[in-house]
Design an enzyme around this catalytic site. Structure first.
Site, mmCIF file in Angstrom:
data_model
loop_
_atom_site.group_PDB
_atom_site.id
_atom_site.type_symbol
_atom_site.label_atom_id
_atom_site.label_comp_id
_atom_site.label_asym_id
_atom_site.label_seq_id
_atom_site.Cartn_x
_atom_site.Cartn_y
_atom_site.Cartn_z
ATOM 1 N N SER A 169 0.841 -1.189 0.000
ATOM 2 C CA SER A 169 0.000 0.000 0.000
ATOM 3 C C SER A 169 0.887 1.254 0.000
ATOM 4 O O SER A 169 1.775 1.366 -0.840
ATOM 5 C CB SER A 169 -0.953 -0.055 1.203
ATOM 6 N N ASP A 340 -8.410 -7.220 -4.292
ATOM 7 C CA ASP A 340 -8.201 -5.825 -3.854
ATOM 8 C C ASP A 340 -9.053 -4.889 -4.722
ATOM 9 O O ASP A 340 -8.894 -4.831 -5.935
ATOM 10 C CB ASP A 340 -6.703 -5.497 -4.015
ATOM 11 N N HIS A 373 -7.635 -5.710 -0.040
ATOM 12 C CA HIS A 373 -6.392 -4.941 0.059
ATOM 13 C C HIS A 373 -5.572 -5.334 1.297
ATOM 14 O O HIS A 373 -4.348 -5.412 1.247
ATOM 15 C CB HIS A 373 -6.756 -3.457 0.101
HETATM 16 N N1 LIG Z 1 -5.366 -1.340 6.786
HETATM 17 C C1 LIG Z 1 -4.021 -0.895 6.612
HETATM 18 C C2 LIG Z 1 -3.635 -0.747 5.190
HETATM 19 C C3 LIG Z 1 -4.284 0.407 4.463
HETATM 20 O O1 LIG Z 1 -3.639 0.599 3.263
HETATM 21 C C4 LIG Z 1 -3.753 0.344 7.423
HETATM 22 O O2 LIG Z 1 -4.638 0.824 8.118
HETATM 23 O O3 LIG Z 1 -2.624 0.822 7.410
#
Ligand SMILES: N[C@@H](CCO)C(=O)O
Ligand SMILES: CC(=O)SCCNC(=O)CCNC(=O)[C@H](O)C(C)(C)COP(=O)(O)OP(=O)(O)OC[C@H]1O[C@@H](n2cnc3c(N)ncnc32)[C@H](O)[C@@H]1OP(=O)(O)O
Length: 388
Positions: A169, A340, A373
């Site tokens: 991410s 995702d 994701h």
């Molecule tokens: N759920 C994760 C990944 C979000 O991209 C976060 O809160 O960092």
């Protein structure tokens, strides 16, 4: 015999298995704790891409293992939106025996994102020029700003070159940016579940921002620390969860079940339960995720990092992919996640292809998972298997 019914033999062996004491699971070593955790401060004014400067910019970081004499064993792990420098807490499996990192060999560094509320300079920091909290005056920080500041920290640790930089991410945004900004300093990068955010992702971030801005406690971002806009931040996290998980996962986990605390979503006990009724389990889950998030995150930090995420687009400004990526020397591995919806696998694959077309070694692999994701956090063993 109907499908799924066990034969007596099968039932017997299932019972026997149930009666046999479970084999003790081979014990796994506990994830490591940092060799060092602390702050790195850049004393002079640090010029940001947006044209503003930050003075006394602080990066909170953690390191694991030791830099070897040849200084060729450094690995930078970059965290996602709400993570921290403590990799062992959110990605413990990377340290598991046989996984990508081994503290017998590697020196692992993780640095908290600027804007975050976990130690690096962010809206909760005091602006040394005014003596007050930055709060809503905190400037736009780009991924490139983070990476340039991180490079100064690595200089101070004596790390000239990274054998690997990896992240999922927003962590993947940083990993890729490292290879483009410092082509001579990176050997390999693993970029997981990321490409420039598409219109749907920007739309969801817009709604999250609106949720915070419409909370009466937000007061233009000048809320008192003891009176933060928790309702807005909770709703923002709940909206975000829809893009971090997947419909199949939600159906499997929650189906149409009533909330696990016994609430009745149909409200049949009290003639309909008014206009709202009780909650379904998925609603209870979202409420719970919102509750957990407001206990650990700051609303202005969240807005700051959302803006960093929205604005990341290495190809903006009309420069060609060749100009932006052509100088990359690292071997890149992109990983898309099949379910995702925030960074759909096709957009990750196309992004990797654009970079490959610029003459870069960029391969694409796909992780098959129903976890959406968040699979890179929720299914770490499967993810790491792809990197063997
Ligand atoms: N759920 C994760 C990944 C979000 O991209 C976060 O809160 O960092
Ligand atoms: C500094 C830091 O803390 S960063 C460190 C780690 N955090 C992160 O990286 C990001 C934030 N976390 C996440 O995104 C996720 O928790 C992940 C990706 C790590 C794991 O995801 P998953 O395993 O799918 O768990 P998920 O987040 O969906 O939550 C399941 C929890 O909801 C609970 N839950 C589900 N339905 C309900 C309900 N109706 N009511 C109350 N609780 C519910 C479950 O009991 C479970 O609780 P548990 O965590 O105590 O076991």
């Amino acid at each position: 015999m109907s499908q799924g019914q066990k034969t007596a033999e099968e039932a017997g062996s299932a019972q026997a298995a149930a009666d046999t004491p479970a084999e003790p699971k081979p014990s796994r070593p506990a994830p490591p704790t940092p060799t060092y955790e602390g702050d790195f401060v850049i004393d002079e004014h640090f010029m940001l891409e947006c044209g503003r400067t930050l003075s006394g910019l602080t990066l909170h970081y953690a390191v694991y293992g030791r830099l070897n004499a040849a200084r060729d064993n450094a690995v930078l792990v970059c965290h996602a939106l709400s993570g921290s420098a403590l990799v062992h807490q959110w990605w413990p499996e990377v340290f598991a025996p046989g996984a990508v990192l081994s503290l017998d060999h590697d020196f692992v560094i993780c640095i908290n994102l600027l804007g975050s509320c976990y130690g690096s300079t962010g809206p909760l920091s005091v602006n040394p020029e005014t003596g007050s909290l930055y709060g809503p005056e905190f400037p736009l920080i780009s991924i490139a700003d983070n990476v340039r500041a991180q490079s100064r920290l690595l200089d101070s640790l004596g790390v000239r070159r990274l054998r690997l930089v990896m992240g999922g991410s927003m962590g993947g945004m940083q990993a890729l940016e490292w290879t483009a900004l410092f082509p001579d300093r990176v050997e390999r990068a693993v970029v997981i579940g990321v490409a420039p955010l598409g219109a749907m992702g920007i739309a969801l971030n817009h709604l999250q921002r609106q949720a915070i801005l419409r909370d009466p406690e937000w007061v233009e971002g000048n809320y008192l620390p003891q009176k933060p806009p928790t309702r807005g931040l909770s709703l923002a996290r709940q909206i975000a969860m829809l893009s971090y998980k997947s419909a199949p996962l939600f159906n499997e986990r929650f189906a149409r079940n009533p909330n696990r605390n016994g609430e009745d979503p149909w409200g049949l006990d009290d003639c309909g339960g008014g206009l709202i009724g009780g909650r379904f389990d998925i609603a209870g889950y979202l409420d719970e995720q919102g509750r957990r998030f407001v206990d650990r995150f700051d609303a202005n930090s969240y807005l700051a990092i959302l803006r960093t995420m929205d604005t990341w687009d290495p190809l903006r400004g009309g420069r060609s992919a060749h100009e932006i990526f052509g100088q990359i020397k690292a071997r890149l591995t992109f990983i898309g996640i099949s379910s995702d919806t925030l960074f759909p696998p096709d957009s990750v694959r196309e992004f990797a292809e654009t970079i490959r077309a610029a003459g870069v070694h960029a391969e694409y692999r796909e992780m098959v998972s129903d976890h959406g994701h968040d699979a890179f956090l929720a299914e770490q063993t499967e993810l790491l298997r792809l990197l063997q």
